[in-house]
Write an enzyme that holds these catalytic residues in place. Sequence first.
Site, short mmCIF file in Angstrom:
data_model
loop_
_atom_site.label_atom_id
_atom_site.label_comp_id
_atom_site.label_asym_id
_atom_site.label_seq_id
_atom_site.Cartn_x
_atom_site.Cartn_y
_atom_site.Cartn_z
N LYS A 45 -13.08 47.13 1.64
CA LYS A 45 -13.44 48.00 0.51
C LYS A 45 -14.94 47.96 0.20
CE LYS A 45 -8.93 48.62 -1.44
NZ LYS A 45 -8.13 47.76 -0.53
C1 LIG Z 1 -7.01 48.25 0.17
C2 LIG Z 1 -6.60 47.48 1.38
C3 LIG Z 1 -5.76 48.07 2.38
C4 LIG Z 1 -5.19 49.46 2.24
O1 LIG Z 1 -6.14 50.45 2.39
P1 LIG Z 1 -5.85 51.96 1.92
O2 LIG Z 1 -7.13 52.67 2.03
O3 LIG Z 1 -5.36 51.85 0.49
O4 LIG Z 1 -4.78 52.51 2.82
C5 LIG Z 1 -5.46 47.32 3.50
N1 LIG Z 1 -5.91 46.05 3.64
C6 LIG Z 1 -6.70 45.47 2.72
C7 LIG Z 1 -7.15 44.06 2.93
C8 LIG Z 1 -7.08 46.15 1.56
O5 LIG Z 1 -7.86 45.56 0.64
#
Ligand SMILES: *Cc1c(COP(=O)(O)O)cnc(C)c1O
Length: 475
Positions: free
Chosen positions: A117
Amino acid sequence: MFYISTRGHSVKKKFCDILLEGLAPDGGLYLPEYYPKIHSYELQRLRDIYFKKGYAYLAFEILSVYVDDIPRDDLLALCTKTYTENIFGSHLITPLRKLDANISILALSNGPTLAFKDMAMQLLGNLFEYELLRKNQQLNILGATSGDTGSAAEYAMRGKKGVRVFMTSPDGRMSKFQKAQMFSLMDANIFNIAIQGVFDDCQDIVKEVSSDLEFKKTYKIGTVNSINWARLLAQVVYYFAGYFQATTDNNQLVSFSVPSGNFGNVCAGHVAKMMGLPVSRLVVATNENNVLDDFFKTGLYKVRNSSNTYETSSPSMDISKASNFERFIFDLIGRDASKTAELFSKKLQAHGEFSLSDHPEFSGIREDYGFVSGHSNHLQRLFAIKDTFEKFGELIDPHTADGLNVARQFLEDDIPMVVLETALPVKFSDVIQEAIGAVPPTPDKYKDLENCALRFESMSADTQLVKKFIAEHCA
Ligand SMILES: *Cc1c(COP(=O)(O)O)cnc(C)c1O
């Protein structure tokens, strides 16, 4: 470039108009009017830019296709400020490492909070600061987190002018590492609120505050959730960077396997493919919360309520409905906004599900869009972590393990499969311990984290108290 709503709202907007907004006024999600095509000579130019000038310049090139209301010099400066070796740990920013002849892992988790993120949120922090300064505005971000999103938002917004972050989290329910990561921030514009309750209580509080329009306006309340187009756009860039590292020329195809929750990450892959990046498959990998896997297999999209959402060992993918999914459906059904509105605001609201299995478009999901899917469970995750560690000496986190498990079902001869690494194992050391009998190493800069002083506000699950706290700290 103008932006439109998936539900047909008629006012076209520019990038900076939607930057600080959440949903479109009609409840839809913003998308660009069209996806500009990158032709093969252009792809070669982007490849050269990535390897010769670096990720920040690649990001600038891709962003500038969609952003024409920020002067080019400023946009470039925002990119070079964001994607630095210092912040992301390597000059490639998202380095690719090979596991075996077919499968590689694209490292997206070497930013400040060790989850992917950061890739988008770090840029968003700089974009917000830039735009708020330009408009001479303030923004108070209110959020609810169970771990990853909240810390990524705080590390992106810390010290930024014009922005404050009020982040609620369920008291005592985050991992020790996640808690230390968030609560050790001492920046004057970051406020952690530990709510005595569960994640849903936090989310309810955020919803209640946001639905008080008077309060929202007075205190300039905003969000940074995953439906923000700028976040999605930032994520498109690493599909290009991954493609360039996995190939030597632009006639080759690559597949990507994406650990998925809210469908933001893999939706960025869809956008990259629509732009002409030579992608074979987009593998949607879920955990036991397999709402998306069911859709891609059957055409039935059936959301769950929170009591039917399992708590798993890949917790950042524990979702009951995928907030970005509407974007892909809009594209799939020929960008028909009234049909999209009917599916998402009528059928889904009334019945909690809709089905596209009889729609002719659904049959093209694999051929035209490359989407395939699968899921894995706790034991399969543990096995993948152990197996990868023993065979390749590589430690992966539980979310990446879901990605790897499902990727193996969709390998094709001569087409590299790139698994997106969405977090580092140190964030989920209990699961790693269970898988390999040892805890993962802590990166140097986090060694002291768990001994740091912590600063947070403790509160019962009471919206009035949260409002009062915000009001007192917005003066
Ligand atoms: C947020 C997250 C996801 C999922 O990603 P999306 O964009 O919501 O599909 C997968 N793995 C981790 C570690 C995350 O923080």
